[in-house]
Design an enzyme around this catalytic site. Sequence first.
Site, PDB file in Angstrom:
ATOM      1  N   HIS A 128       0.804  -1.219   0.000  1.00 17.51           N
ATOM      2  CA  HIS A 128       0.000   0.000   0.000  1.00 17.51           C
ATOM      3  C   HIS A 128       0.838   1.270   0.000  1.00 17.51           C
ATOM      4  O   HIS A 128       1.657   1.467   0.882  1.00 17.51           O
ATOM      5  CB  HIS A 128      -0.910   0.018   1.240  1.00 17.51           C
ATOM      6  CG  HIS A 128      -1.732  -1.223   1.391  1.00 17.51           C
ATOM      7  ND1 HIS A 128      -2.101  -1.727   2.617  1.00 17.51           N
ATOM      8  CD2 HIS A 128      -2.222  -2.088   0.487  1.00 17.51           C
ATOM      9  CE1 HIS A 128      -2.804  -2.834   2.464  1.00 17.51           C
ATOM     10  NE2 HIS A 128      -2.898  -3.080   1.186  1.00 17.51           N
ATOM     11  N   TYR A 164     -10.316   6.769   2.835  1.00 13.11           N
ATOM     12  CA  TYR A 164      -9.840   5.419   3.103  1.00 13.11           C
ATOM     13  C   TYR A 164      -8.428   5.212   2.563  1.00 13.11           C
ATOM     14  O   TYR A 164      -8.124   5.589   1.398  1.00 13.11           O
ATOM     15  CB  TYR A 164     -10.771   4.369   2.461  1.00 13.11           C
ATOM     16  CG  TYR A 164     -10.079   3.035   2.434  1.00 13.11           C
ATOM     17  CD1 TYR A 164      -9.438   2.578   1.283  1.00 13.11           C
ATOM     18  CD2 TYR A 164      -9.957   2.285   3.611  1.00 13.11           C
ATOM     19  CE1 TYR A 164      -8.728   1.397   1.286  1.00 13.11           C
ATOM     20  CE2 TYR A 164      -9.247   1.101   3.616  1.00 13.11           C
ATOM     21  CZ  TYR A 164      -8.634   0.654   2.457  1.00 13.11           C
ATOM     22  OH  TYR A 164      -7.914  -0.508   2.476  1.00 13.11           O
ATOM     23  N   ASP A 212      -8.525   1.182  -4.400  1.00 16.13           N
ATOM     24  CA  ASP A 212      -9.640   0.627  -3.635  1.00 16.13           C
ATOM     25  C   ASP A 212     -10.664   1.738  -3.354  1.00 16.13           C
ATOM     26  O   ASP A 212     -10.371   2.692  -2.633  1.00 16.13           O
ATOM     27  CB  ASP A 212      -9.096   0.077  -2.300  1.00 16.13           C
ATOM     28  CG  ASP A 212     -10.129  -0.737  -1.533  1.00 16.13           C
ATOM     29  OD1 ASP A 212      -9.736  -1.425  -0.577  1.00 16.13           O
ATOM     30  OD2 ASP A 212     -11.325  -0.692  -1.908  1.00 16.13           O
ATOM     31  N   HIS A 214     -13.467   1.182  -1.897  1.00  8.66           N
ATOM     32  CA  HIS A 214     -13.913   0.840  -0.537  1.00  8.66           C
ATOM     33  C   HIS A 214     -15.405   1.118  -0.332  1.00  8.66           C
ATOM     34  O   HIS A 214     -15.815   1.547   0.741  1.00  8.66           O
ATOM     35  CB  HIS A 214     -13.082   1.598   0.498  1.00  8.66           C
ATOM     36  CG  HIS A 214     -12.808   0.794   1.740  1.00  8.66           C
ATOM     37  ND1 HIS A 214     -13.499   0.958   2.903  1.00  8.66           N
ATOM     38  CD2 HIS A 214     -11.922  -0.192   1.970  1.00  8.66           C
ATOM     39  CE1 HIS A 214     -13.051   0.126   3.823  1.00  8.66           C
ATOM     40  NE2 HIS A 214     -12.092  -0.583   3.286  1.00  8.66           N
ATOM     41  N   GLU A 238     -11.056  -1.750  -7.023  1.00  2.00           N
ATOM     42  CA  GLU A 238     -11.609  -2.640  -5.994  1.00  2.00           C
ATOM     43  C   GLU A 238     -12.800  -2.035  -5.266  1.00  2.00           C
ATOM     44  O   GLU A 238     -12.864  -0.834  -5.042  1.00  2.00           O
ATOM     45  CB  GLU A 238     -10.507  -2.929  -4.971  1.00  2.00           C
ATOM     46  CG  GLU A 238     -10.951  -3.724  -3.779  1.00  2.00           C
ATOM     47  CD  GLU A 238      -9.855  -3.912  -2.746  1.00  2.00           C
ATOM     48  OE1 GLU A 238      -8.696  -3.581  -3.048  1.00  2.00           O
ATOM     49  OE2 GLU A 238     -10.170  -4.373  -1.657  1.00  2.00           O
ATOM     50  N   GLU A 264     -14.042  -8.789  -0.661  1.00  5.58           N
ATOM     51  CA  GLU A 264     -13.518  -8.882   0.709  1.00  5.58           C
ATOM     52  C   GLU A 264     -14.645  -8.824   1.736  1.00  5.58           C
ATOM     53  O   GLU A 264     -14.516  -9.358   2.828  1.00  5.58           O
ATOM     54  CB  GLU A 264     -12.501  -7.786   0.980  1.00  5.58           C
ATOM     55  CG  GLU A 264     -13.086  -6.413   1.122  1.00  5.58           C
ATOM     56  CD  GLU A 264     -12.038  -5.378   1.479  1.00  5.58           C
ATOM     57  OE1 GLU A 264     -11.040  -5.263   0.750  1.00  5.58           O
ATOM     58  OE2 GLU A 264     -12.208  -4.695   2.494  1.00  5.58           O
ATOM     59  N   HIS A 314      -7.589 -11.340   0.073  1.00  5.52           N
ATOM     60  CA  HIS A 314      -7.478 -10.180   0.961  1.00  5.52           C
ATOM     61  C   HIS A 314      -6.305 -10.402   1.919  1.00  5.52           C
ATOM     62  O   HIS A 314      -6.151 -11.496   2.476  1.00  5.52           O
ATOM     63  CB  HIS A 314      -8.789 -10.080   1.745  1.00  5.52           C
ATOM     64  CG  HIS A 314      -8.991  -8.806   2.460  1.00  5.52           C
ATOM     65  ND1 HIS A 314      -9.598  -8.737   3.693  1.00  5.52           N
ATOM     66  CD2 HIS A 314      -8.684  -7.535   2.131  1.00  5.52           C
ATOM     67  CE1 HIS A 314      -9.664  -7.480   4.097  1.00  5.52           C
ATOM     68  NE2 HIS A 314      -9.123  -6.738   3.155  1.00  5.52           N
ATOM     69  N   ASP A 318      -5.191  -6.700   9.236  1.00  4.53           N
ATOM     70  CA  ASP A 318      -6.061  -7.490  10.116  1.00  4.53           C
ATOM     71  C   ASP A 318      -6.387  -8.850   9.506  1.00  4.53           C
ATOM     72  O   ASP A 318      -7.529  -9.299   9.518  1.00  4.53           O
ATOM     73  CB  ASP A 318      -7.326  -6.727  10.513  1.00  4.53           C
ATOM     74  CG  ASP A 318      -8.037  -6.062   9.344  1.00  4.53           C
ATOM     75  OD1 ASP A 318      -7.397  -5.255   8.649  1.00  4.53           O
ATOM     76  OD2 ASP A 318      -9.228  -6.345   9.123  1.00  4.53           O
ATOM     77  N   GLU A 341      -2.574  -9.518  -1.911  1.00  2.00           N
ATOM     78  CA  GLU A 341      -2.396  -8.298  -1.116  1.00  2.00           C
ATOM     79  C   GLU A 341      -1.542  -8.616   0.102  1.00  2.00           C
ATOM     80  O   GLU A 341      -1.692  -9.679   0.710  1.00  2.00           O
ATOM     81  CB  GLU A 341      -3.745  -7.759  -0.644  1.00  2.00           C
ATOM     82  CG  GLU A 341      -3.604  -6.512   0.232  1.00  2.00           C
ATOM     83  CD  GLU A 341      -4.928  -6.004   0.752  1.00  2.00           C
ATOM     84  OE1 GLU A 341      -5.900  -6.765   0.761  1.00  2.00           O
ATOM     85  OE2 GLU A 341      -4.984  -4.815   1.132  1.00  2.00           O
TER      86      GLU A 341
HETATM   87  C1  GCO Z   1      -8.145  -3.889   1.861  1.00  2.00           C
HETATM   88  C2  GCO Z   1      -9.299  -3.654   2.794  1.00  2.00           C
HETATM   89  C3  GCO Z   1      -8.938  -3.351   4.209  1.00  2.00           C
HETATM   90  C4  GCO Z   1     -10.170  -3.277   5.091  1.00  2.00           C
HETATM   91  C5  GCO Z   1      -9.846  -3.767   6.479  1.00  2.00           C
HETATM   92  C6  GCO Z   1     -11.114  -3.839   7.317  1.00  2.00           C
HETATM   93  O1  GCO Z   1      -8.341  -3.751   0.660  1.00  2.00           O
HETATM   94  O2  GCO Z   1      -7.089  -4.297   2.392  1.00  2.00           O
HETATM   95  O3  GCO Z   1     -10.180  -2.721   2.233  1.00  2.00           O
HETATM   96  O4  GCO Z   1      -8.162  -2.208   4.332  1.00  2.00           O
HETATM   97  O5  GCO Z   1     -10.677  -1.969   5.143  1.00  2.00           O
HETATM   98  O6  GCO Z   1      -9.246  -5.026   6.370  1.00  2.00           O
HETATM   99  O7  GCO Z   1     -10.829  -4.215   8.639  1.00  2.00           O
HETATM  100 MG    MG Z   2     -10.347  -3.341   0.155  1.00  2.00          MG
END
Ligand code: GCO
Ligand code: MG
Length: 408
Positions: A128, A164, A212, A214, A238, A264, A314, A318, A341
Amino acid sequence: MSETVRIKDIQVILTAPNGIRLVVVKVLTDQPGLYGLGCATFTQRALTVASAINDYLRPFAIGWDVDRIEDFYQAAYVSSYWRSGPVLNNALSGVDQALWDIKGKRAGMPLYQLFGGKCREAVPVYTHAHGHDEHELAENAAAIMERGFRYVRVQMSVPGLSTYGSLSPVTAQALNRNQTRTWEPTPYVRRVPAMLDFLRNKLGEDVELLHDVHERIPPIQGVWLAKAVEPYRLFFLEDLFAPEDISYFRMVREQTSTPLAMGELFVNQAEYVPLMRDQLIDFIRVHISDIGGLSMARKLAAFGEFLGIRTAFHGPGDVSPVGHAANMHLDLAISNFGIQELALFPEETKAVFPGCPEVRDGALWANDKPGLGIDVDEKLAAQYPFPEDAINGAWPEIRRLDGTVIKP
Ligand code: GCO
Ligand code: MG
């Protein structure tokens, strides 16, 4: 025929190295020293996943023959009658991945061998880049490319708006979660094409750029955006729509060749079917633990192979390193691999998980230990308890300027 090995106990390890709540499942067997690990990380409801495992899946699983992974998946999946969803699927994934880990250990092979062996030496990843403007974003992206990454996700701030992915993870994490976060779609939508135009001029045509959305904008603005970015040749765009708006994919598909990635937020394998069956997307962004684990992810990948659809599992911060290892083993062994990713592992997270996949030359490299090839240092994990916060990792709302709550 070797004697039957059975599940003796299931433990949930809750740990938050780098302040990110991770849920890891440890399945212990009646063969001394033989155990498996699986990722069950749903960071916004981690405690609920722990209860779904401790109170329901654990008593259901004890005594089960560890060899019968698919049989266990099918039985456990319907044991709640009302099934699927992020909590139950994450719980199921923790045990499912651990059973695959155990099978690899019993076979004395890395898991990718049980999935059919390597289709590639290593797993190319994207990571990222963020920036408050196009100059900082271009600098960050160039630094990532310098380190050998050929794929870069690019996310840029919109002044005054909570955008985001545009902050470093640490800054984003440190933001006082009680601050009301504000968002407006139109300033964002207008900025993205200009951002990509600047980046293509600065970084050239070879780097693969990803972005993304989002799920943050009204669907019709997503249709406009997908068309507006076509000249910049994204590797993929995305989460153009929220899961509730997937019917708009048909409209976009008829108007532009911008590659689309989605999934995701999908928490039932059936959500993928209409988009894949009609080839309305190009990449499946499976959060493997949200879909129930490796047993289900393998089926989705195979389904995609028949339709020219590639994987893009994904891999944010997290997902635990156990989950990243699971991603990698499946990535290695499928022919319709697209991209992986990877939120780069912070040092303290790596220390908690010995055997963390190696990141080198823009790719993930598997060690050749049996199973997932990763372990957890439980003593060290215990030194990273979940952070104290009133809402336990839930996300406070994001609002439009008029106060309307939007999808985050
Ligand atoms: C991505 C995702 C994450 C989510 C996160 C939610 O493309 O990696 O959008 O950034 O927002 O995993 O907890
Ligand atoms: Mg995402």
